[in-house]
Motif scaffolding. Sequence first.
Motif, PDB file in Angstrom:
ATOM      1  N   ASP A 190       0.821  -1.212   0.000  1.00 45.40           N
ATOM      2  CA  ASP A 190       0.000   0.000   0.000  1.00 45.40           C
ATOM      3  C   ASP A 190       0.853   1.259   0.000  1.00 45.40           C
ATOM      4  O   ASP A 190       0.402   2.331   0.397  1.00 45.40           O
ATOM      5  N   GLY A 191       2.108   1.141  -0.468  1.00 45.01           N
ATOM      6  CA  GLY A 191       3.002   2.290  -0.492  1.00 45.01           C
ATOM      7  C   GLY A 191       3.539   2.592  -1.872  1.00 45.01           C
ATOM      8  O   GLY A 191       3.373   1.819  -2.821  1.00 45.01           O
ATOM      9  N   LEU A 192       4.175   3.747  -1.997  1.00 41.89           N
ATOM     10  CA  LEU A 192       4.909   4.131  -3.196  1.00 41.89           C
ATOM     11  C   LEU A 192       6.394   3.963  -2.947  1.00 41.89           C
ATOM     12  O   LEU A 192       6.873   4.058  -1.810  1.00 41.89           O
ATOM     13  N   PHE A 193       7.139   3.738  -4.035  1.00 38.06           N
ATOM     14  CA  PHE A 193       8.573   3.526  -3.932  1.00 38.06           C
ATOM     15  C   PHE A 193       9.282   4.222  -5.080  1.00 38.06           C
ATOM     16  O   PHE A 193       8.722   4.420  -6.160  1.00 38.06           O
ATOM     17  N   HIS A 194      10.529   4.563  -4.831  1.00 39.05           N
ATOM     18  CA  HIS A 194      11.410   5.067  -5.883  1.00 39.05           C
ATOM     19  C   HIS A 194      12.307   3.908  -6.305  1.00 39.05           C
ATOM     20  O   HIS A 194      13.045   3.355  -5.489  1.00 39.05           O
ATOM     21  N   TRP A 195      12.217   3.524  -7.576  1.00 43.63           N
ATOM     22  CA  TRP A 195      13.000   2.412  -8.107  1.00 43.63           C
ATOM     23  C   TRP A 195      14.111   2.963  -8.984  1.00 43.63           C
ATOM     24  O   TRP A 195      13.875   3.644  -9.988  1.00 43.63           O
ATOM     25  N   ARG A 196      15.348   2.695  -8.590  1.00 42.93           N
ATOM     26  CA  ARG A 196      16.486   3.160  -9.375  1.00 42.93           C
ATOM     27  C   ARG A 196      17.675   2.256  -9.094  1.00 42.93           C
ATOM     28  O   ARG A 196      17.970   1.928  -7.938  1.00 42.93           O
ATOM     29  N   ARG A 197      18.309   1.807 -10.178  1.00 43.47           N
ATOM     30  CA  ARG A 197      19.495   0.945 -10.084  1.00 43.47           C
ATOM     31  C   ARG A 197      19.228  -0.297  -9.241  1.00 43.47           C
ATOM     32  O   ARG A 197      20.071  -0.710  -8.439  1.00 43.47           O
ATOM     33  N   GLY A 198      18.057  -0.869  -9.375  1.00 37.77           N
ATOM     34  CA  GLY A 198      17.743  -2.113  -8.691  1.00 37.77           C
ATOM     35  C   GLY A 198      17.429  -1.989  -7.219  1.00 37.77           C
ATOM     36  O   GLY A 198      17.445  -2.988  -6.497  1.00 37.77           O
ATOM     37  N   VAL A 199      17.112  -0.775  -6.756  1.00 45.59           N
ATOM     38  CA  VAL A 199      16.832  -0.559  -5.336  1.00 45.59           C
ATOM     39  C   VAL A 199      15.477   0.140  -5.192  1.00 45.59           C
ATOM     40  O   VAL A 199      15.162   1.076  -5.939  1.00 45.59           O
ATOM     41  N   LEU A 200      14.696  -0.308  -4.214  1.00 49.16           N
ATOM     42  CA  LEU A 200      13.419   0.317  -3.870  1.00 49.16           C
ATOM     43  C   LEU A 200      13.583   1.155  -2.608  1.00 49.16           C
ATOM     44  O   LEU A 200      14.066   0.659  -1.595  1.00 49.16           O
ATOM     45  N   ALA A 201      13.162   2.408  -2.683  1.00 54.31           N
ATOM     46  CA  ALA A 201      13.193   3.280  -1.506  1.00 54.31           C
ATOM     47  C   ALA A 201      11.787   3.834  -1.290  1.00 54.31           C
ATOM     48  O   ALA A 201      11.174   4.353  -2.225  1.00 54.31           O
ATOM     49  N   PRO A 202      11.235   3.730  -0.077  1.00 57.84           N
ATOM     50  CA  PRO A 202       9.861   4.200   0.176  1.00 57.84           C
ATOM     51  C   PRO A 202       9.697   5.697  -0.096  1.00 57.84           C
ATOM     52  O   PRO A 202      10.594   6.504   0.151  1.00 57.84           O
ATOM     53  N   VAL A 203       8.522   6.044  -0.605  1.00 57.00           N
ATOM     54  CA  VAL A 203       8.134   7.430  -0.876  1.00 57.00           C
ATOM     55  C   VAL A 203       6.752   7.643  -0.271  1.00 57.00           C
ATOM     56  O   VAL A 203       5.905   6.749  -0.334  1.00 57.00           O
ATOM     57  N   ARG A 204       6.517   8.796   0.309  1.00 55.30           N
ATOM     58  CA  ARG A 204       5.173   9.083   0.786  1.00 55.30           C
ATOM     59  C   ARG A 204       4.865  10.565   0.658  1.00 55.30           C
ATOM     60  O   ARG A 204       5.772  11.414   0.656  1.00 55.30           O
ATOM     61  N   VAL A 205       3.592  10.844   0.520  1.00 57.93           N
ATOM     62  CA  VAL A 205       3.108  12.216   0.432  1.00 57.93           C
ATOM     63  C   VAL A 205       2.520  12.603   1.785  1.00 57.93           C
ATOM     64  O   VAL A 205       1.681  11.882   2.334  1.00 57.93           O
ATOM     65  N   VAL A 206       2.975  13.704   2.316  1.00 60.68           N
ATOM     66  CA  VAL A 206       2.515  14.182   3.616  1.00 60.68           C
ATOM     67  C   VAL A 206       1.651  15.426   3.404  1.00 60.68           C
ATOM     68  O   VAL A 206       2.089  16.392   2.761  1.00 60.68           O
ATOM     69  N   ASP A 207       0.431  15.391   3.917  1.00 60.96           N
ATOM     70  CA  ASP A 207      -0.490  16.531   3.823  1.00 60.96           C
ATOM     71  C   ASP A 207      -0.394  17.363   5.098  1.00 60.96           C
ATOM     72  O   ASP A 207      -0.555  16.841   6.205  1.00 60.96           O
ATOM     73  N   GLN A 208      -0.139  18.648   4.928  1.00 58.78           N
ATOM     74  CA  GLN A 208      -0.023  19.562   6.066  1.00 58.78           C
ATOM     75  C   GLN A 208      -0.789  20.844   5.751  1.00 58.78           C
ATOM     76  O   GLN A 208      -1.324  21.006   4.652  1.00 58.78           O
ATOM     77  N   HIS A 209      -0.827  21.740   6.711  1.00 59.41           N
ATOM     78  CA  HIS A 209      -1.501  23.029   6.519  1.00 59.41           C
ATOM     79  C   HIS A 209      -0.636  24.149   7.072  1.00 59.41           C
ATOM     80  O   HIS A 209       0.011  23.999   8.132  1.00 59.41           O
ATOM     81  N   GLU A 210      -0.621  25.244   6.340  1.00 60.39           N
ATOM     82  CA  GLU A 210       0.039  26.454   6.824  1.00 60.39           C
ATOM     83  C   GLU A 210      -0.797  27.038   7.973  1.00 60.39           C
ATOM     84  O   GLU A 210      -1.957  26.648   8.157  1.00 60.39           O
TER      85      GLU A 210
END
Length: 236
Positions: A190-210
């Motif tokens: 249930d997550g997003l990942f950055h795939w580059r050179r055979g490696v997966l690194a988790p990515v997430r979007v954080v919602d905030q407010h000013e």
Amino acid sequence: MGLFRRKPRPAAAPSPAPDAPVSRDDVFAGGLEAVRPLLIPRLRRADQLPDRGDHVVRELGGGFLAVLGARTPSGTYFLRTGQMHGWGADPVELWSVGLHNLRREPCEVTVFQPGQGPVYQVKGGAWTATQLLRAEELVDVATPHGCVVAMPGEDLLVLHPLIDVNSYLRIMALQDMLPRLCGPQGGFSDGLFHWRRGVLAPVRVVDQHEPDGTPVHSIQGDAELAAILRTFGNTP
């Protein structure tokens, strides 16, 4: 519609049987040359293979690994390290053979390109998420910065090549889509990942407010992804 176009791919094969729980002896008894045409990697979550030290695996990061096995009509049998050593086989060569065989697996790629950067949906058999291992071959553009990846099911792979500033919007859109793609059980991942050179690194979007209530969205990942996004400039 105009929002997508299809790339021709062979028709999907019938879904293979799940990992076979029976003895692997018969599968590997013919020796390396007999097994070579059957070798294929399978993507697994690390928690799905607690005894991975006994198998021929590649750690991908992000809680995932690729396991080398032999595909037969009755299922996929994972290769044991002891068997590999008994053959005196070179693991680099075995992985090369497995990836070659993976390219023969039928899959269908649909390209959604509504203006903020292409998204590639890969579907096929029950193991389509394993096509991640050849993601760069499935897209129509060069991917020096890699791809943002979603694997909501083992039968579905979603790729967005990081190309330009529009990737900010595409990553946020993929984050919004994930709950629907994964379903109530959370899917394969249930997550997003950055795939580059055979490696997966988790990515997430954080919602905030000013302080004034203005919504602010930030994308969090590793230092490599942050550097790539900085080169794209500010969100349009």
